[in-house]
Scaffold this active site. Structure first.
Site, PDB file in Angstrom:
ATOM      1  CG  ASP A 263      -0.133   0.056   2.538  1.00  0.00           C
ATOM      2  OD1 ASP A 263       0.824  -0.179   2.616  1.00  0.00           O
ATOM      3  OD2 ASP A 263      -1.024   0.314   3.471  1.00  0.00           O
ATOM      4  CB  SER A 264       4.795   1.818  -0.044  1.00  0.00           C
ATOM      5  OG  SER A 264       4.856   0.426  -1.040  1.00  0.00           O
TER       6      SER A 264
ATOM      7  CG  ASP B  26       0.256  -3.960   2.198  1.00  0.00           C
ATOM      8  OD1 ASP B  26       0.011  -4.574   3.227  1.00  0.00           O
ATOM      9  OD2 ASP B  26       1.147  -2.967   2.204  1.00  0.00           O
TER      10      ASP B  26
ATOM     11  CE  LYS C 109       2.972  -5.908   3.769  1.00  0.00           C
ATOM     12  NZ  LYS C 109       2.315  -4.853   4.705  1.00  0.00           N
TER      13      LYS C 109
ATOM     14  CD  GLU D  61       0.718  -1.512   7.804  1.00  0.00           C
ATOM     15  OE1 GLU D  61       0.224  -0.713   8.708  1.00  0.00           O
ATOM     16  OE2 GLU D  61       1.088  -1.006   6.711  1.00  0.00           O
TER      17      GLU D  61
ATOM     18  CD  GLU E 266       8.019  -0.558   7.712  1.00  0.00           C
ATOM     19  OE1 GLU E 266       6.892  -1.367   7.419  1.00  0.00           O
ATOM     20  OE2 GLU E 266       8.272   0.626   7.233  1.00  0.00           O
TER      21      GLU E 266
HETATM   22  O1  KIV Z   1       3.629  -1.259   1.579  1.00  0.00           O
HETATM   23  C1  KIV Z   1       4.843  -1.480   1.657  1.00  0.00           C
HETATM   24  O2  KIV Z   1       5.523  -1.353   0.773  1.00  0.00           O
HETATM   25  C2  KIV Z   1       5.248  -2.360   2.881  1.00  0.00           C
HETATM   26  C3  KIV Z   1       6.613  -2.612   2.939  1.00  0.00           C
HETATM   27  C4  KIV Z   1       7.458  -1.395   3.501  1.00  0.00           C
HETATM   28  C5  KIV Z   1       6.908  -3.944   3.787  1.00  0.00           C
HETATM   29  O3  KIV Z   1       4.321  -2.649   3.813  1.00  0.00           O
END
Ligand code: KIV
Length: 283
Positions: free
Chosen positions: A44-45, A83, A113, A115, A181
Site C-alpha cells: 500500500d506504499s 497488501d 498482508k 498490519e 519493519e
Molecule cells: O507497503 C509496503 O511497501 C510495505 C513494505 C514497506 C513492507 O508494507
C-alpha cells in the site's frame, strides 16, 4: 516454476534467504521476476510511492486491485502478495474476509498482508480458513502513523515482548510469514530463531529469513531521502534524467527522429498525392 507458500517455509528451514521487493505495475513486475526476486509485494506504499499521497492511509481496495492485477500479469515465477489497505480489514472479521477474497479473486495474487498485532488473530484465522494465505506485518506499521509515527519499534523490553507475543499469536492463527519493519536487529534475530514462519526484514538487520525494500528507494527513484536502512543499489533517477534531457535536446534541434526511426512508402504514391494537391490548388 511458481514460488509457493510451502517453498518459502522450506527456504527458511534450509537457510536460503528470501528476496522480496515492492512492485506496482506490469513492466516492473516482469523485470523483477526475471531478475530472480522470489516475492513481489504490491504494497500500500503505492499511495506515497506512486500515487503522490503523503502516506498510505488514502489507498483504497479498488486502487490496490487495479495495480495488483497489473503486477500479476507481469509475473511467471514470483509469489505475489496483496497488501490490505487501511480500513479494509479493521472494522470486522466478515468485511476483512470479503475484502481478502476480492483481492485474491480479482487480481490473481497468492497471499494477502495485513498490519497489526495479536488483536488481528481472529481475522488471520478466518482468512486462512477461507483458503487465503496471510503475511503479518509487525514493528513500524505505517497505517498506524497517527498513533506511533515513523519510529523504530521494540527498543524497550515491554514493546519487544509485545512484538514477540503478537508474532506467536499470529503464527498460531495461521499466518505463513511475517514482515518485521524497523525493529532492532537483535530482536529480529531472536524472533527469527523462535518462529516457524519466515521473517522478512525491512530495517530489521541481517538475520531475518529474507529482506524486503520499497523498489523506488533501492533504485533511487523515490524523490526523497531514503530511510537509514536503505541501500541505493543503482541511481535510476540520474539515468532516466540523463536520457530525458538528451531526448528534449534532440527533439528541439531536430536531431531526433531521423528517417531511420520512421516508416516509408513508395515514392510514386507521394508523387500522386502531390499532383492531386497541385490540381486542387489550380481550381
Ligand atoms: O507497503 C509496503 O511497501 C510495505 C513494505 C514497506 C513492507 O508494507
Amino acid at each position: 516454476m511458481k514460488v509457493t507458500v510451502g517453498e518459502l517455509t522450506e527456504m527458511k528451514r534450509n537457510g536460503d534467504k528470501i528476496c522480496m521487493l515492492t512492485a506496482y505495475d506490469t513492466p516492473t513486475a516482469r523485470l523483477l521476476d526475471e531478475a530472480g526476486v522470489d516475492v513481489l509485494l504490491v504494497g500500500d506504499s503505492l499511495g506515497n510511492v506512486v500515487l503522490g499521497y503523503k502516506d498510505t492511509l488514502p489507498v483504497t481496495m479498488d486502487q490496490m486491485i487495479h495495480h495488483a492485477a497489473a503486477v500479476v500479469r507481469g509475473v511467471e515465477r514470483a509469489l505475489v502478495i496483496f497488501d490490505m489497505p487501511f480500513m479494509s480489514y479493521q472494522a470486522s472479521v466478515e468485511e476483512a474476509v470479503r475484502n481478502a477474497g476480492r483481492a485474491i479473486k480479482e487480481t490473481g495474487c497468492n497471499m494477502v498482508k495485513l498490519e497489526g498485532g495479536g488483536r488481528f488473530a481472529d481475522v488471520v484465522r478466518a482468512m486462512v480458513d477461507s483458503g487465503i494465505p496471510v503475511c503479518a506485518h509487525l514493528g513500524l506499521t505505517p497505517q498506524s502513523v497517527n498513533i506511533i509515527g515513523y519510529k523504530a519499534q521494540g527498543k524497550q523490553y515491554e514493546k519487544a515482548k509485545e512484538i514477540e507475543d503478537d508474532a506467536l499469536a499470529l503464527q498460531a492463527a495461521g499466518a505463513s510469514m511475517v514482515v518485521l519493519e524497523c525493529v532492532p536487529w537483535m530482536l529480529a534475530k531472536h524472533l527469527t530463531s523462535i518462529l516457524e514462519m519466515p521473517t522478512i526484514g525491512i530495517g530489521a538487520g541481517p538475520d531475518c529469513d529474507g529482506q524486503v525494500l520499497v523498489l523506488h528507494d533501492m533504485v533511487g527513484l523515490s524523490g526523497r531521502k531514503p530511510p537509514k536502512f536503505v541501500k541505493t543499489f543503482v541511481n535510476a533517477n540520474a539515468l532516466i534524467s540523463k536520457g530525458v534531457k538528451q531526448y528534449v535536446k534532440e527533439v528541439k534541434t531536430s536531431a531526433y527522429p531521423t528517417t531511420e526511426h520512421s516508416f516509408t512508402i513508395q515514392e510514386s504514391i507521394v508523387k500522386r498525392l502531390k499532383a492531386a494537391a497541385k490540381n486542387r490548388k489550380k481550381k
